[in-house]
Design a protein around this motif. Structure first.
Motif: not given
Length: 400
Positions: A188-198, A263-280
């Motif tokens: 999480g960082g400044q970029e994830t507080l926006t709706s358009h930045q990666n 609690i009902g608001i929208k949230g945005r967060v980056g994630f890196a999950a190589a093994a979980p995504m491959l496994i699922i």
């Protein structure tokens, strides 16, 4: 002289919980017992550094406990069985980890007879609910103290407070909030507080260093991921960690999740999950070959429900044990190999090899030929199948 109150702090070693140690000792005189609950994200060197930092900040004691095996056996494997992805995107990395961290903190607080429990959650996210709810259920009557939430602190304010008390904080650590565990790393960082930045490349903990394509063969036994490329591990945790080491340098499993908080608001967060995504994703493909139509249908419903309940902090609800029983029972034929090709930033599922593959059961080839029925059989089948619709149409026509 009054004996200082005991407080157990769920200590991650990050900025928020480091602030908590200094604030609770300096401003309120608590005996802070820092507890790090490792869910597969810390090396021995990092744990040693966290212990040293905790004592430097003023902690009375420090303990680290590893719950990775329990996390996998009691929760993560069911997320795999259910192919659970929050909004078809996020593998519920932090959601699952926080529950097991909260369980262990409550257990430790009861063990040492703590007067209070503290955590470093903000007032805007999901973790505050997961921690508070678990503590209220398992440590009733123990006060819950949350300095970051109660003071509505920004990361900049925390860094400034620590600096005033002689504690410097590295710039990158102050800029990005990073949580790493066996089921992925959130960023999480400044970029994830926006709706358009990666997130920029430098924000990700593991840089992309491998560009040559590689084919892997993932091994599953009754739904459990047990290894790859001919190597089978005694413990699924070790298998996940080994796969992560191979796939993470490709940048696989990176994404930005947009979701609804508890609690009902929208949230945005980056994630890196190589093994979980491959496994699922690999597990899901294997299931499509080895499970029947209605098994797949109901598993999809329950998998989404199970993941939602984990996300919402409801892991202790008894209905979760009911769903786990269904999910585990469904995995008896989910065994075999999944072939996958890794590329930079993506992967391709190539196919499966399973003794339970219904695609090769000998009744026909889709779009080509059949051996289990005749054209006349299909005519009769569709005539009966259409009957209900014909009855409805006739009834509507007679009512005009």
């Amino acid at each position: 002289m009054t004996t200082p109150k005991k407080i157990v702090l769920a200590y991650s070693g990050g900025l928020d919980t480091s602030y908590c140690i200094k604030y609770l000792t300096k401003e309120h005189g608590y005996d802070v017992h820092a507890l790090t609950v490792d869910t597969g994200g810390f090396s021995p060197v990092e744990l040693q550094e966290m212990e040293e930092r905790a004592f430097t900040l003023g902690a009375t004691s420090y303990q680290a406990v590893n719950v990775t095996e329990a996390l996998y056996e009691e929760c993560l494997r069911f997320l795999v069985y259910g192919n659970s992805l929050r909004y078809q995107t996020y593998p519920l990395s932090v959601s699952a980890e926080r529950m097991f961290q909260a369980l262990e903190v409550a257990k430790y607080a009861n063990l040492i007879g703590a007067d209070a429990i503290a955590h470093g959650s903000t007032g805007a996210g999901n973790d505050q609910v997961r921690f508070d709810l678990t503590f209220q259920l398992l440590a009733p009557g123990v006060e819950i103290i949350t300095p970051i939430r109660d003071q509505q602190l920004s990361r900049e304010a925390e860094v400034a407070y620590l600096a005033r008390h002689g504690v410097s904080w590295p710039d990158k650590k102050g800029k990005y909030s990073i949580n790493q565990g066996i089921w992925g790393t959130s960023v999480g960082g400044q970029e994830t507080l926006t709706s358009h930045q990666n997130l920029p490349e430098e924000a990700w903990p593991v840089p992309v260093t491998v560009t040559e394509a590689r084919t892997l063969k993932l091994h599953f036994e009754e739904g459990q991921f047990v290894g790859f490329d001919g190597e089978r591990f005694d413990h699924s945790v070790a298998a996940v960690q080994a796969l992560e080491a191979v796939a993470a340098p490709y940048g696989i499993g990176r994404d930005v999740h947009v979701g609804d908080t508890i609690i009902g608001i929208k949230g945005r967060v980056g994630f890196a999950a190589a093994a979980p995504m491959l496994i699922i994703k690999g597990h899901h493909l294997l299931e499509k070959h080895t499970l029947a139509k209605w098994q797949l249908y109901w598993k999809e419903q329950l998998g989404n429900w199970y993941g939602m309940m984990v996300h919402e902090g409801q892991f202790l609800d008894p209905v979760m044990r009911n769903m786990e029983a269904f999910l585990e029972d469904s995995q008896k034929t989910v065994s075999g190999d999944v072939f996958v090709t890794l590329h930079p930033y993506r992967f391709v599922l190539d196919g499966v090899d399973s003794p339970y593959d219904m695609l090769g059961a000998g009744f026909g080839q889709y779009g080509e030929m059949n051996t289990g029925w005749s054209g006349s059989d299909v005519k009769g089948f569709t005539r009966i199948l259409a009957l209900s619709g014909q009855v409805q149409a006739a009834a509507k026509g007679s009512s005009k």
